[in-house]
Design a protein around this motif. Structure first.
Motif, PDB file in Angstrom:
ATOM      1  N   GLY A 225      34.491  32.367  40.417  1.00 41.51           N
ATOM      2  CA  GLY A 225      34.670  32.742  41.807  1.00 41.51           C
ATOM      3  C   GLY A 225      36.092  32.492  42.284  1.00 41.51           C
ATOM      4  O   GLY A 225      36.708  33.329  42.950  1.00 41.51           O
ATOM      5  N   SER A 226      36.643  31.324  41.936  1.00 42.86           N
ATOM      6  CA  SER A 226      38.021  31.000  42.326  1.00 42.86           C
ATOM      7  C   SER A 226      39.012  31.941  41.663  1.00 42.86           C
ATOM      8  O   SER A 226      39.998  32.380  42.275  1.00 42.86           O
ATOM      9  CB  SER A 226      38.344  29.547  41.958  1.00 42.86           C
ATOM     10  N   LEU A 227      38.754  32.275  40.388  1.00 47.43           N
ATOM     11  CA  LEU A 227      39.617  33.196  39.655  1.00 47.43           C
ATOM     12  C   LEU A 227      39.589  34.580  40.297  1.00 47.43           C
ATOM     13  O   LEU A 227      40.635  35.204  40.517  1.00 47.43           O
ATOM     14  CB  LEU A 227      39.160  33.269  38.201  1.00 47.43           C
ATOM     15  N   ALA A 228      38.377  35.054  40.604  1.00 48.96           N
ATOM     16  CA  ALA A 228      38.238  36.383  41.199  1.00 48.96           C
ATOM     17  C   ALA A 228      38.927  36.473  42.555  1.00 48.96           C
ATOM     18  O   ALA A 228      39.663  37.425  42.837  1.00 48.96           O
ATOM     19  CB  ALA A 228      36.759  36.738  41.334  1.00 48.96           C
ATOM     20  N   MET A 229      38.699  35.469  43.397  1.00 50.19           N
ATOM     21  CA  MET A 229      39.266  35.517  44.741  1.00 50.19           C
ATOM     22  C   MET A 229      40.779  35.309  44.735  1.00 50.19           C
ATOM     23  O   MET A 229      41.470  35.751  45.649  1.00 50.19           O
ATOM     24  CB  MET A 229      38.588  34.482  45.634  1.00 50.19           C
ATOM     25  N   THR A 230      41.309  34.677  43.695  1.00 52.76           N
ATOM     26  CA  THR A 230      42.753  34.481  43.583  1.00 52.76           C
ATOM     27  C   THR A 230      43.452  35.731  43.083  1.00 52.76           C
ATOM     28  O   THR A 230      44.491  36.136  43.625  1.00 52.76           O
ATOM     29  CB  THR A 230      43.070  33.302  42.643  1.00 52.76           C
ATOM     30  N   TYR A 231      42.893  36.375  42.053  1.00 53.34           N
ATOM     31  CA  TYR A 231      43.597  37.475  41.393  1.00 53.34           C
ATOM     32  C   TYR A 231      42.998  38.861  41.652  1.00 53.34           C
ATOM     33  O   TYR A 231      43.742  39.838  41.776  1.00 53.34           O
ATOM     34  CB  TYR A 231      43.642  37.234  39.877  1.00 53.34           C
ATOM     35  N   CYS A 232      41.673  38.964  41.703  1.00 45.81           N
ATOM     36  CA  CYS A 232      41.032  40.282  41.815  1.00 45.81           C
ATOM     37  C   CYS A 232      40.782  40.689  43.263  1.00 45.81           C
ATOM     38  O   CYS A 232      40.750  41.876  43.582  1.00 45.81           O
ATOM     39  CB  CYS A 232      39.709  40.289  41.054  1.00 45.81           C
ATOM     40  N   LYS A 233      40.550  39.706  44.110  1.00 43.29           N
ATOM     41  CA  LYS A 233      40.339  39.889  45.548  1.00 43.29           C
ATOM     42  C   LYS A 233      39.274  40.943  45.872  1.00 43.29           C
ATOM     43  O   LYS A 233      39.538  41.936  46.564  1.00 43.29           O
ATOM     44  CB  LYS A 233      41.667  40.234  46.233  1.00 43.29           C
ATOM     45  N   PRO A 234      38.036  40.761  45.354  1.00 47.40           N
ATOM     46  CA  PRO A 234      36.960  41.703  45.668  1.00 47.40           C
ATOM     47  C   PRO A 234      36.583  41.651  47.142  1.00 47.40           C
ATOM     48  O   PRO A 234      36.920  40.698  47.857  1.00 47.40           O
ATOM     49  CB  PRO A 234      35.806  41.198  44.796  1.00 47.40           C
ATOM     50  N   LEU A 235      35.866  42.670  47.580  1.00 48.01           N
ATOM     51  CA  LEU A 235      35.407  42.719  48.972  1.00 48.01           C
ATOM     52  C   LEU A 235      34.575  41.489  49.309  1.00 48.01           C
ATOM     53  O   LEU A 235      34.778  40.854  50.345  1.00 48.01           O
ATOM     54  CB  LEU A 235      34.570  43.981  49.203  1.00 48.01           C
ATOM     55  N   THR A 236      33.620  41.164  48.439  1.00 46.71           N
ATOM     56  CA  THR A 236      32.792  39.976  48.611  1.00 46.71           C
ATOM     57  C   THR A 236      32.528  39.350  47.254  1.00 46.71           C
ATOM     58  O   THR A 236      32.565  40.023  46.219  1.00 46.71           O
ATOM     59  CB  THR A 236      31.434  40.305  49.263  1.00 46.71           C
ATOM     60  N   TYR A 237      32.259  38.056  47.263  1.00 42.52           N
ATOM     61  CA  TYR A 237      31.878  37.340  46.040  1.00 42.52           C
ATOM     62  C   TYR A 237      30.819  36.319  46.424  1.00 42.52           C
ATOM     63  O   TYR A 237      31.072  35.421  47.237  1.00 42.52           O
ATOM     64  CB  TYR A 237      33.085  36.630  45.422  1.00 42.52           C
ATOM     65  N   THR A 238      29.631  36.481  45.850  1.00 42.87           N
ATOM     66  CA  THR A 238      28.520  35.573  46.127  1.00 42.87           C
ATOM     67  C   THR A 238      28.071  34.956  44.813  1.00 42.87           C
ATOM     68  O   THR A 238      27.764  35.667  43.857  1.00 42.87           O
ATOM     69  CB  THR A 238      27.338  36.306  46.780  1.00 42.87           C
ATOM     70  N   ALA A 239      28.055  33.626  44.763  1.00 47.70           N
ATOM     71  CA  ALA A 239      27.749  32.921  43.528  1.00 47.70           C
ATOM     72  C   ALA A 239      26.475  32.095  43.688  1.00 47.70           C
ATOM     73  O   ALA A 239      26.338  31.354  44.671  1.00 47.70           O
ATOM     74  CB  ALA A 239      28.912  32.018  43.141  1.00 47.70           C
ATOM     75  N   TYR A 240      25.587  32.209  42.714  1.00 49.17           N
ATOM     76  CA  TYR A 240      24.364  31.402  42.674  1.00 49.17           C
ATOM     77  C   TYR A 240      24.499  30.364  41.570  1.00 49.17           C
ATOM     78  O   TYR A 240      24.894  30.677  40.448  1.00 49.17           O
ATOM     79  CB  TYR A 240      23.148  32.293  42.404  1.00 49.17           C
ATOM     80  N   GLU A 241      24.156  29.121  41.906  1.00 48.48           N
ATOM     81  CA  GLU A 241      24.167  28.027  40.935  1.00 48.48           C
ATOM     82  C   GLU A 241      22.938  27.167  41.173  1.00 48.48           C
ATOM     83  O   GLU A 241      22.730  26.646  42.269  1.00 48.48           O
ATOM     84  CB  GLU A 241      25.428  27.193  41.054  1.00 48.48           C
ATOM     85  N   ALA A 242      22.109  27.003  40.125  1.00 53.70           N
ATOM     86  CA  ALA A 242      20.848  26.283  40.275  1.00 53.70           C
ATOM     87  C   ALA A 242      21.008  24.772  40.267  1.00 53.70           C
ATOM     88  O   ALA A 242      20.172  24.060  40.831  1.00 53.70           O
ATOM     89  CB  ALA A 242      19.877  26.704  39.171  1.00 53.70           C
ATOM     90  N   ASN A 243      22.058  24.267  39.632  1.00 51.24           N
ATOM     91  CA  ASN A 243      22.262  22.820  39.524  1.00 51.24           C
ATOM     92  C   ASN A 243      22.823  22.284  40.842  1.00 51.24           C
ATOM     93  O   ASN A 243      23.997  22.530  41.161  1.00 51.24           O
ATOM     94  CB  ASN A 243      23.217  22.522  38.376  1.00 51.24           C
ATOM     95  N   PRO A 244      22.038  21.525  41.600  1.00 48.34           N
ATOM     96  CA  PRO A 244      22.527  21.067  42.912  1.00 48.34           C
ATOM     97  C   PRO A 244      23.737  20.148  42.819  1.00 48.34           C
ATOM     98  O   PRO A 244      24.543  20.089  43.752  1.00 48.34           O
ATOM     99  CB  PRO A 244      21.316  20.336  43.499  1.00 48.34           C
TER     100      PRO A 244
END
Length: 319
Positions: free
Chosen positions: A161-180
């Motif tokens: 997510g950090s990589l995408a928002m830094t370099y790719c800059k998509p319209l939206t990025y939503t990440a699911y992670e099961a490990n609290p």
């Protein structure tokens, strides 16, 4: 040329004997070295090589369980035989690993990452040498663009997510992670990299319900599937209907690394809006028939596998 081990060298051996988990044979070898050093014996070239080899071999056997002792013994071996290429390489590697371990942070592709405590050696090595999720990162930067709405399953510590928002800059990025336990790290890594994306601590499943999730010391191996051997903690995680989420987010791209859960996730999944899929498959967990069914379902929905961009287990599908 003869050498003599100094008092500091003896202390290294004593410390390893008192703290490291060595085999009986290794303990005997260390005791012999220490006894001769304490007696002030000077070692000829043959004996010096033997001591260097002994320290090297014990260090290699200890690196996964006691990195501190491994580093000290390897450094001692290097001091005895400074020209040894393996000793030079491993001493440098251990120093880098300890630096990353003690700081609790590292950097991959310019992304700053905090990663928590008690990581097993393979994961620590990947984080320290920059190879962590390297194939997924390469595909992400190659194929995800500003027109995309990205849905990630298995966010880990928030690297993709950090990589995408830094370099790719998509319209939206939503990440699911099961490990609290990883959500605070995801938020911390967003802050470190001055990016924002949505992180949700839920599972995507066929129905809205709670599911058992198995958390392992190596966070990248945590899964819905109960491990065969390594220590794990079972936690209960809320699940939401995957197709409800697909309708809500209308993703154009999926990034999926869920340790064998990929077959269940893609079964019956509405891919209407999706035209890019980055997925890591897990043939050690899923058999050939299961993976073949997954591939067939994607082919039937018009996806093609980009063979030149994909690696053995990290694949890029597109349509």
């Amino acid at each position: 040329m003869k050498i003599r081990l100094e008092a500091e060298d003896v202390k290294i051996v004593q410390k390893c004997l008192s703290t490291a988990v060595c085999s009986n044979e290794q303990q005997q070898a260390l005791h012999e070295i220490m006894a001769k050093a304490e007696a002030g014996i000077e070692f000829d070239t043959e004996m010096s090589d033997h001591i260097a080899n002994t320290c090297r071999d014990i260090a290699l056997s200890l690196e996964a369980s006691d990195l501190y002792c491994a580093q000290q013994l390897m450094s001692l071996a290097l001091a005895i035989r400074p020209s040894g290429p393996l000793l030079q390489k491993k001493t440098h590697e251990y120093a880098k690993l300890l630096q990353v371990f003690e700081s609790g942070s590292t950097e991959c592709n310019g992304i700053k990452l905090a990663f928590g405590e008690n990581l097993p050696l393979p994961l620590l090595k990947a984080l320290a040498n920059g190879s962590y999720e390297q194939h997924e990162a390469k595909l992400l930067m190659q194929f995800i663009g500003p027109e995309d709405r990205v849905l990630e399953l298995g966010a880990g510590i928030g690297y993709m997510g950090s990589l995408a928002m830094t370099y790719c800059k998509p319209l939206t990025y939503t990440a699911y992670e099961a490990n609290p336990a990883l959500l605070p790290l995801i938020m911390s890594n967003m802050e470190r990299n001055r990016v924002q994306f949505e992180a949700r601590n839920t599972l995507l499943a066929d129905t809205k319900a709670s599911r058992d999730f198995y958390v392992t010391p190596a966070f990248w191996a945590s899964s819905l599937l109960e491990p065969d051997s390594e220590p794990y903690q079972k936690v209960t995680v809320a699940a939401v209907d995957k197709n409800v989420v697909m309708d809500e987010l209308k993703p154009t791209a999926l990034v999926v690394d869920i340790e064998g859960g990929e077959a269940e996730f893609f079964a019956g999944l509405d891919l209407t809006t999706v035209n890019k899929i980055i997925i890591e498959i897990h043939p050690a967990v899923l058999d050939d028939a299961t993976l073949s069914t997954l591939y067939a379902s994607l082919l039937n929905k018009g996806f093609k596998l980009n063979f030149s961009a994909s690696s053995k287990v990290v694949l890029y599908w597109y349509r």
